[in-house]
Structure formats: structure tokens, C-alpha cells
Design a protein around this motif. Structure first.
Motif, PDB file in Angstrom:
ATOM      1  N   GLN A   1       7.025  17.340 -23.364  1.00  0.00           N
ATOM      2  CA  GLN A   1       6.628  18.508 -22.595  1.00  0.00           C
ATOM      3  C   GLN A   1       6.923  18.247 -21.118  1.00  0.00           C
ATOM      4  OE1 GLN A   1       2.608  19.695 -23.238  1.00  0.00           O
ATOM      5  NE2 GLN A   1       2.684  21.380 -21.781  1.00  0.00           N
ATOM      6  N   VAL A   2       7.509  19.237 -20.463  1.00  0.00           N
ATOM      7  CA  VAL A   2       7.892  19.089 -19.067  1.00  0.00           C
ATOM      8  C   VAL A   2       6.709  19.420 -18.170  1.00  0.00           C
ATOM      9  CG1 VAL A   2       9.415  19.907 -17.243  1.00  0.00           C
ATOM     10  CG2 VAL A   2      10.284  19.673 -19.584  1.00  0.00           C
ATOM     11  N   GLN A   3       6.488  18.600 -17.169  1.00  0.00           N
ATOM     12  CA  GLN A   3       5.433  18.844 -16.188  1.00  0.00           C
ATOM     13  C   GLN A   3       5.977  18.655 -14.785  1.00  0.00           C
ATOM     14  OE1 GLN A   3       2.193  16.172 -17.407  1.00  0.00           O
ATOM     15  NE2 GLN A   3       1.037  17.977 -18.013  1.00  0.00           N
ATOM     16  N   LEU A   4       5.457  19.464 -13.861  1.00  0.00           N
ATOM     17  CA  LEU A   4       5.756  19.302 -12.449  1.00  0.00           C
ATOM     18  C   LEU A   4       4.467  18.916 -11.749  1.00  0.00           C
ATOM     19  CD1 LEU A   4       7.956  22.469 -11.747  1.00  0.00           C
ATOM     20  CD2 LEU A   4       8.716  20.164 -12.316  1.00  0.00           C
ATOM     21  N   VAL A   5       4.509  17.844 -10.992  1.00  0.00           N
ATOM     22  CA  VAL A   5       3.316  17.375 -10.305  1.00  0.00           C
ATOM     23  C   VAL A   5       3.598  17.302  -8.811  1.00  0.00           C
ATOM     24  CG1 VAL A   5       1.647  15.519 -10.071  1.00  0.00           C
ATOM     25  CG2 VAL A   5       2.606  16.058 -12.325  1.00  0.00           C
ATOM     26  N   GLU A   6       2.830  18.095  -8.052  1.00  0.00           N
ATOM     27  CA  GLU A   6       2.988  18.121  -6.595  1.00  0.00           C
ATOM     28  C   GLU A   6       2.020  17.139  -5.934  1.00  0.00           C
ATOM     29  OE1 GLU A   6       3.179  22.757  -7.550  1.00  0.00           O
ATOM     30  OE2 GLU A   6       1.803  21.130  -8.074  1.00  0.00           O
ATOM     31  N   SER A   7       2.396  16.702  -4.752  1.00  0.00           N
ATOM     32  CA  SER A   7       1.508  15.881  -3.939  1.00  0.00           C
ATOM     33  C   SER A   7       1.889  16.058  -2.476  1.00  0.00           C
ATOM     34  CB  SER A   7       1.604  14.411  -4.334  1.00  0.00           C
ATOM     35  OG  SER A   7       2.924  13.927  -4.143  1.00  0.00           O
ATOM     36  N   GLY A   8       0.984  15.656  -1.595  1.00  0.00           N
ATOM     37  CA  GLY A   8       1.291  15.647  -0.173  1.00  0.00           C
ATOM     38  C   GLY A   8       0.612  16.707   0.658  1.00  0.00           C
ATOM     39  N   GLY A   9      -0.143  17.597   0.049  1.00  0.00           N
ATOM     40  CA  GLY A   9      -0.828  18.616   0.829  1.00  0.00           C
ATOM     41  C   GLY A   9      -1.999  18.025   1.596  1.00  0.00           C
ATOM     42  N   GLY A  10      -2.583  18.846   2.438  1.00  0.00           N
ATOM     43  CA  GLY A  10      -3.730  18.388   3.199  1.00  0.00           C
ATOM     44  C   GLY A  10      -3.961  19.225   4.434  1.00  0.00           C
ATOM     45  N   LEU A  11      -4.811  18.704   5.304  1.00  0.00           N
ATOM     46  CA  LEU A  11      -5.162  19.369   6.560  1.00  0.00           C
ATOM     47  C   LEU A  11      -4.343  18.757   7.694  1.00  0.00           C
ATOM     48  CD1 LEU A  11      -6.989  21.218   8.310  1.00  0.00           C
ATOM     49  CD2 LEU A  11      -8.627  19.304   8.375  1.00  0.00           C
ATOM     50  N   VAL A  12      -3.728  19.605   8.494  1.00  0.00           N
ATOM     51  CA  VAL A  12      -2.927  19.135   9.621  1.00  0.00           C
ATOM     52  C   VAL A  12      -3.131  20.080  10.791  1.00  0.00           C
ATOM     53  CG1 VAL A  12      -0.872  20.413   8.884  1.00  0.00           C
ATOM     54  CG2 VAL A  12      -0.612  18.364  10.302  1.00  0.00           C
ATOM     55  N   GLN A  13      -3.024  19.546  11.999  1.00  0.00           N
ATOM     56  CA  GLN A  13      -3.174  20.378  13.190  1.00  0.00           C
ATOM     57  C   GLN A  13      -1.896  21.162  13.461  1.00  0.00           C
ATOM     58  OE1 GLN A  13      -4.377  17.816  16.419  1.00  0.00           O
ATOM     59  NE2 GLN A  13      -6.521  17.853  15.777  1.00  0.00           N
ATOM     60  N   PRO A  14      -2.012  22.289  14.137  1.00  0.00           N
ATOM     61  CA  PRO A  14      -0.805  23.026  14.522  1.00  0.00           C
ATOM     62  C   PRO A  14       0.165  22.136  15.282  1.00  0.00           C
ATOM     63  CG  PRO A  14      -2.749  24.349  14.928  1.00  0.00           C
ATOM     64  CD  PRO A  14      -3.241  22.982  14.535  1.00  0.00           C
ATOM     65  N   GLY A  15       1.437  22.258  14.929  1.00  0.00           N
ATOM     66  CA  GLY A  15       2.463  21.415  15.525  1.00  0.00           C
ATOM     67  C   GLY A  15       2.718  20.132  14.763  1.00  0.00           C
ATOM     68  N   GLY A  16       1.873  19.843  13.792  1.00  0.00           N
ATOM     69  CA  GLY A  16       2.014  18.619  13.020  1.00  0.00           C
ATOM     70  C   GLY A  16       3.011  18.746  11.880  1.00  0.00           C
ATOM     71  N   SER A  17       3.092  17.678  11.083  1.00  0.00           N
ATOM     72  CA  SER A  17       4.059  17.608   9.986  1.00  0.00           C
ATOM     73  C   SER A  17       3.388  17.153   8.696  1.00  0.00           C
ATOM     74  CB  SER A  17       5.182  16.623  10.325  1.00  0.00           C
ATOM     75  OG  SER A  17       5.898  17.029  11.466  1.00  0.00           O
ATOM     76  N   LEU A  18       3.966  17.573   7.605  1.00  0.00           N
ATOM     77  CA  LEU A  18       3.569  17.118   6.272  1.00  0.00           C
ATOM     78  C   LEU A  18       4.820  17.064   5.406  1.00  0.00           C
ATOM     79  CD1 LEU A  18       0.345  19.129   5.268  1.00  0.00           C
ATOM     80  CD2 LEU A  18       0.493  16.667   5.678  1.00  0.00           C
ATOM     81  N   ARG A  19       4.784  16.190   4.399  1.00  0.00           N
ATOM     82  CA  ARG A  19       5.872  16.169   3.425  1.00  0.00           C
ATOM     83  C   ARG A  19       5.277  16.342   2.040  1.00  0.00           C
ATOM     84  NH1 ARG A  19      10.569  11.861   1.605  1.00  0.00           N
ATOM     85  NH2 ARG A  19       8.825  10.789   0.566  1.00  0.00           N
ATOM     86  N   LEU A  20       5.732  17.371   1.360  1.00  0.00           N
ATOM     87  CA  LEU A  20       5.326  17.612  -0.018  1.00  0.00           C
ATOM     88  C   LEU A  20       6.342  17.004  -0.971  1.00  0.00           C
ATOM     89  CD1 LEU A  20       4.276  21.379   0.187  1.00  0.00           C
ATOM     90  CD2 LEU A  20       2.927  19.351   0.725  1.00  0.00           C
TER      91      LEU A  20
END
Length: 120
Positions: A1-20
Motif C-alpha cells: 500500500q502506498v503512503q505519503l508522509v509529510e514532515s517539517g511543518g511548524g511555527l515560524v515568524q514572518p520572514g522566516g523559512s521552513l522546509r517540508l
């Protein structure tokens, strides 16, 4: 069975960066396209960025120049680098992939989503 699992979300201030990150697991023949969608409270789900198996990418106008989608075929993983984040980027981000579970069939799969909150 195929699954997609995301990670990397969260709280960040304006102007900041995140990688999902989104990893596809299970047994399948190949992955066609992968994409990131988002859904903000009270709004419809919208396409953020997509990438083909050949590496061609396209973006929503609202994120062009700030977000970058990339893929690692060896890891069956797609990434979304998000820079210069704005409060209006706050949403649940969903990974989507068009995958061939067998050679002759293709299906769309969705991850469960990861929350990104941009706030001071």
C-alpha cells in the motif's frame, strides 16, 4: 500500500523559512508527478507547487520567488523550501503524488497534511 508522509511543518515568524518533506513509501512501479497543496482555514485547497518526474516545476503566483520545490528520486521524496514566509502562508500543507502502483495503472495519493503557522 502506498503512503505519503509529510514532515517539517511548524511555527515560524514572518520572514522566516521552513522546509517540508514528503516521502512515498510502499510498493509501486513508479512516481509520475508530485505536488504540494495547501488549505487555509475557511478556504479551498489550492496548488502551491508541482514537479514532474523530469524535474519541471511550476508554482502558484503567490509563492513564486519565495518557494522552491525539488525532488530526490532515489529517496522517493519531494521537498518544499519556503522562504520569506508571510502570515497568509499559514495553512495545512498536503503532499500529492500521481503514482503507478503497477505499470498500467496510475492513481493520486494524498498525505495527511502538516500545519504551517506564520506568526509573530
Amino acid at each position: 500500500q502506498v503512503q505519503l508522509v509529510e514532515s517539517g511543518g511548524g511555527l515560524v515568524q514572518p520572514g522566516g523559512s521552513l522546509r517540508l518533506s514528503c516521502a512515498a513509501s510502499g510498493t509501486f512501479f513508479s512516481i509520475n508527478d508530485m505536488a504540494w497543496y495547501r488549505q487555509a482555514p475557511g478556504k479551498e485547497r489550492e496548488l502551491v507547487a508541482a514537479i514532474t518526474s523530469g524535474g519541471s516545476a511550476n508554482y502558484a503566483d503567490s509563492v513564486k520567488g519565495r518557494f522552491t520545490i525539488s525532488g530526490d528520486s532515489a529517496k522517493n521524496t519531494v521537498y518544499l523550501q519556503m522562504n520569506s514566509l508571510k502570515p497568509e502562508d499559514t495553512a495545512v500543507y498536503y503532499c500529492n503524488a500521481n503514482i503507478r502502483p503497477t505499470r498500467y495503472v496510475s492513481m493520486d495519493y494524498w498525505g495527511k497534511g502538516t500545519l504551517v503557522t506564520v506568526s509573530s
